[in-house]
Design a protein around this motif. Structure first.
Motif, short mmCIF file in Angstrom:
data_model
loop_
_atom_site.label_atom_id
_atom_site.label_comp_id
_atom_site.label_asym_id
_atom_site.label_seq_id
_atom_site.Cartn_x
_atom_site.Cartn_y
_atom_site.Cartn_z
N ALA A 140 0.82 -1.21 0.00
CA ALA A 140 0.00 0.00 0.00
C ALA A 140 0.86 1.25 0.00
CB ALA A 140 -0.92 -0.01 1.22
N THR A 141 0.34 2.32 -0.58
CA THR A 141 1.11 3.55 -0.80
C THR A 141 1.72 4.11 0.48
OG1 THR A 141 -0.26 4.12 -2.72
CG2 THR A 141 0.99 5.92 -1.68
N ASP A 142 0.95 4.16 1.57
CA ASP A 142 1.49 4.68 2.84
C ASP A 142 2.68 3.85 3.31
OD1 ASP A 142 -0.40 6.62 2.79
OD2 ASP A 142 -1.67 5.77 4.37
N ALA A 143 2.57 2.53 3.19
CA ALA A 143 3.66 1.65 3.59
C ALA A 143 4.86 1.83 2.68
CB ALA A 143 3.19 0.20 3.57
N PHE A 144 4.60 1.97 1.39
CA PHE A 144 5.68 2.19 0.43
C PHE A 144 6.43 3.48 0.72
CE2 PHE A 144 7.05 4.28 -3.51
CZ PHE A 144 8.00 3.37 -3.95
N ASP A 145 5.68 4.54 1.00
CA ASP A 145 6.31 5.83 1.30
C ASP A 145 7.18 5.73 2.56
OD1 ASP A 145 5.15 7.00 -0.90
OD2 ASP A 145 3.47 7.88 0.21
N ALA A 146 6.68 4.98 3.55
CA ALA A 146 7.46 4.81 4.79
C ALA A 146 8.73 4.02 4.51
CB ALA A 146 6.61 4.12 5.85
N TYR A 147 8.62 2.99 3.68
CA TYR A 147 9.79 2.17 3.32
C TYR A 147 10.80 3.00 2.54
CZ TYR A 147 12.38 -1.74 1.17
OH TYR A 147 13.36 -2.60 0.74
N LYS A 148 10.31 3.78 1.59
CA LYS A 148 11.19 4.63 0.79
C LYS A 148 11.96 5.61 1.67
CE LYS A 148 11.02 8.24 -2.76
NZ LYS A 148 10.12 9.10 -3.56
N THR A 149 11.26 6.25 2.59
CA THR A 149 11.90 7.21 3.49
C THR A 149 12.93 6.52 4.39
OG1 THR A 149 9.95 8.64 3.49
CG2 THR A 149 11.49 8.88 5.33
N GLN A 183 23.87 2.89 1.27
CA GLN A 183 22.51 2.65 1.78
C GLN A 183 22.22 1.16 1.87
OE1 GLN A 183 20.53 5.01 -1.21
NE2 GLN A 183 20.14 6.72 0.21
N TYR A 184 22.73 0.39 0.92
CA TYR A 184 22.55 -1.05 0.99
C TYR A 184 23.20 -1.64 2.24
CZ TYR A 184 23.13 -6.01 -0.08
OH TYR A 184 23.13 -7.38 -0.01
N SER A 185 24.37 -1.14 2.59
CA SER A 185 25.07 -1.64 3.78
C SER A 185 24.31 -1.34 5.06
CB SER A 185 26.48 -1.04 3.86
OG SER A 185 26.42 0.36 4.15
N ARG A 186 23.38 -0.38 4.99
CA ARG A 186 22.60 -0.01 6.18
C ARG A 186 21.16 -0.53 6.12
NH1 ARG A 186 24.87 5.11 5.00
NH2 ARG A 186 22.78 5.93 4.56
N LEU A 187 20.82 -1.30 5.10
CA LEU A 187 19.46 -1.83 5.00
C LEU A 187 19.14 -2.70 6.21
CD1 LEU A 187 18.66 -3.04 1.36
CD2 LEU A 187 17.62 -1.14 2.61
N LYS A 188 17.91 -2.57 6.70
CA LYS A 188 17.45 -3.36 7.83
C LYS A 188 16.56 -4.51 7.32
CE LYS A 188 17.51 0.71 10.83
NZ LYS A 188 16.69 1.63 11.66
N LEU A 204 11.62 1.44 -10.35
CA LEU A 204 11.96 0.84 -9.06
C LEU A 204 12.69 1.83 -8.17
CD1 LEU A 204 13.31 -2.60 -10.36
CD2 LEU A 204 11.16 -2.23 -9.14
N LEU A 205 12.68 1.54 -6.88
CA LEU A 205 13.49 2.31 -5.94
C LEU A 205 14.96 1.94 -6.13
CD1 LEU A 205 11.42 2.09 -2.63
CD2 LEU A 205 11.60 4.05 -4.18
N LYS A 206 15.82 2.94 -6.07
CA LYS A 206 17.26 2.71 -6.26
C LYS A 206 18.01 3.21 -5.04
CE LYS A 206 20.95 3.62 -9.64
NZ LYS A 206 21.28 4.34 -10.92
N ILE A 207 19.02 2.45 -4.60
CA ILE A 207 19.81 2.84 -3.44
C ILE A 207 21.30 2.77 -3.79
CG2 ILE A 207 18.10 2.15 -1.71
CD1 ILE A 207 19.69 -0.45 -1.32
N THR A 208 22.10 3.46 -2.98
CA THR A 208 23.55 3.43 -3.15
C THR A 208 24.13 2.23 -2.40
OG1 THR A 208 23.97 4.76 -1.19
CG2 THR A 208 23.55 5.95 -3.26
N SER A 209 25.39 1.96 -2.65
CA SER A 209 26.07 0.88 -1.93
C SER A 209 26.10 1.15 -0.44
CB SER A 209 27.51 0.70 -2.46
OG SER A 209 27.49 0.30 -3.80
N THR A 235 14.61 3.75 3.95
CA THR A 235 15.79 3.23 3.24
C THR A 235 16.62 4.33 2.61
OG1 THR A 235 14.51 2.93 1.20
CG2 THR A 235 14.65 1.04 2.73
N GLY A 236 16.01 5.51 2.43
CA GLY A 236 16.70 6.60 1.75
C GLY A 236 16.72 6.44 0.24
N ALA A 237 15.92 5.54 -0.28
CA ALA A 237 15.92 5.25 -1.71
C ALA A 237 15.31 6.39 -2.52
CB ALA A 237 15.15 3.95 -1.97
#
Length: 403
Positions: A284-293, A312-317, A305-310, A295-297
């Protein structure tokens, strides 16, 4: 990692019928077939748009009470999994998309249907829309063969027209029988593949076990178990979730779940569906927006698709799906698209170091989530019609780092 020397990767796919280790009385013969991952040319389409169109069409179809719904076909699915199915006598093989969100089996896209001595024209018409594709044509009854496994008098749609199924011959529908409602003229519902396996006593319980190995693994094999499941492929107990009571997800393989990113809940308990023919994990959009924020994507316009840096990937939870009180965790590696396959999703840079996330916005007026194959390849799944439930367990690939 798999070398992407072409846009078609053929994987071996093992179909196991029954298992002697369970108390459920099952057949014990085994059938081996092949599974092919079909990738369209880079840049042809957008996975997010295709998956979203499919989710919206499935949602609309369930609301109006039949599987055929008017939909604007603007996207062609860029990836799908097919099994080689023998039809007729003498037998001819067709590559059919495995689809848990459809009950209809049909052919006639890339390859025409050949009428044989086991073909029966019922005189009925059939039509189904999938959001990212559709077909219409005539209904036949015919024999379906998966090596030693045979199903007689199976309802098969033979397409006169179709859209969105380039690269496959049709669909093998293994969803609930209710999904066939209104698809065939002069008929309420038609028996699915699973229904006929049960009624013809090939299996004793209408249960399908699905095991997918991540496509980025060198040994990309998989197992379908008809009539039960294969516990040797699991590394945990099975957690079962009853089919949700929420409409319209209850018409599919629909369950309730919540989603947590790290320690933060991004989706409270919501109803959605599990679907082998969807690629991504749509939320759902609200959940997606929270995930995007969190992760910093950033949203990549080319791929959708959402894109992240290396970094940001090292800090993924961990991304945690709580189903019936059990946590099913996607590791950081499980949250990203296989980097060796970036060209498939339209990344023309040729840089396999680019990192894209496989979680996307489902859009409006649809389910709370759709868990596609990128979720299912990390867990063993059981689709249990007999007991109206879906089961999950971890596997040796739950924490794979092959992406």
């Amino acid at each position: 990692m798999l070398p992407l020397t072409s846009l078609k990767i053929v994987l071996s796919f093992l179909l196991v019928v029954g298992s002697p280790v369970f108390s459920i009385p099952l057949n014990t013969h085994t059938t081996a077939v092949s599974l092919a991952a079909k990738f369209k040319a880079a840049g042809v389409t957008n996975i997010v748009a295709s998956d979203r169109a499919r989710a919206q069409s499935l949602h609309q179809a369930a609301k109006i009470g039949k599987q055929y719904a008017n939909a604007s076909i603007t996207n062609v699915a860029p990836i799908g999994y097919t099994v080689q199915v023998g039809i007729g006598n003498p037998m001819k093989h067709y590559g059919l998309l495995v689809d848990t969100a459809s009950g209809n089996t049909w052919i006639g896209a890339d390859q025409y249907y050949t009428i044989t001595r086991t073909s029966t024209d019922t005189g009925n018409t059939v039509a189904v829309s999938y959001g990212s594709g559709n077909f219409s044509g005539k209904e036949y009854l015919d024999t379906i063969t998966l090596n030693s496994l045979s199903i007689s008098n199976q309802s098969i749609g033979v397409a006169d027209t179709y859209q969105g199924f380039r690269g496959v011959d049709g669909v093998l529908g293994i969803g609930p029988v209710s999904l066939t409602k209104g698809t065939v003229s002069n008929t309420d519902t038609v028996p699915t593949i699973m229904d006929n396996l049960l009624s013809q006593k090939s299996i004793h319980s209408e249960i399908l076990g699905v095991y997918l190995v991540p496509v980025s693994e060198e040994d990309s094999t998989g197992t379908l178990t008809f009539g039960g499941w294969n516990s040797s492929l699991m590394t945990s107990d099975i957690t079962y979730a009853p089919i949700t009571t929420a409409s319209p997800a209850r018409n599919y393989w629909g369950i309730d779940q919540s989603i947590t990113y790290g320690n933060s809940t991004i989706l409270s308990s919501a109803a959605g569906i599990v679907d082998t023919a969807t690629v991504l994990i749509l939320i759902a959009t609200d959940a997606f927006d929270a995930y995007k924020t969190a992760t910093g994507a950033t949203l990549d316009e080319t791929t959708g698709l959402l894109k992240i840096t290396s970094d940001q990937y090292s800090r993924l939870k961990p991304l945690i799906f709580t189903i019936r009180g059990t946590a099913f965790t996607l590791t950081p590696n499980a949250q990203i698209w296989p980097r060796s396959m970036n060209s498939v999703i339209g990344d023309t840079s040729g840089n396999s170091d680019n990192i894209y996330l496989i979680v996307a916005d489902i859009g409006s007026e649809t389910f709370g989530f759709v868990s596609g194959y990128t979720f299912l390849e990390r867990f063993y799944s059981i689709f249990d019609t007999t007991n109206k439930r879906v089961g999950f367990a971890t596997t040796a690939y739950t924490e794979s780092t092959s992406n």
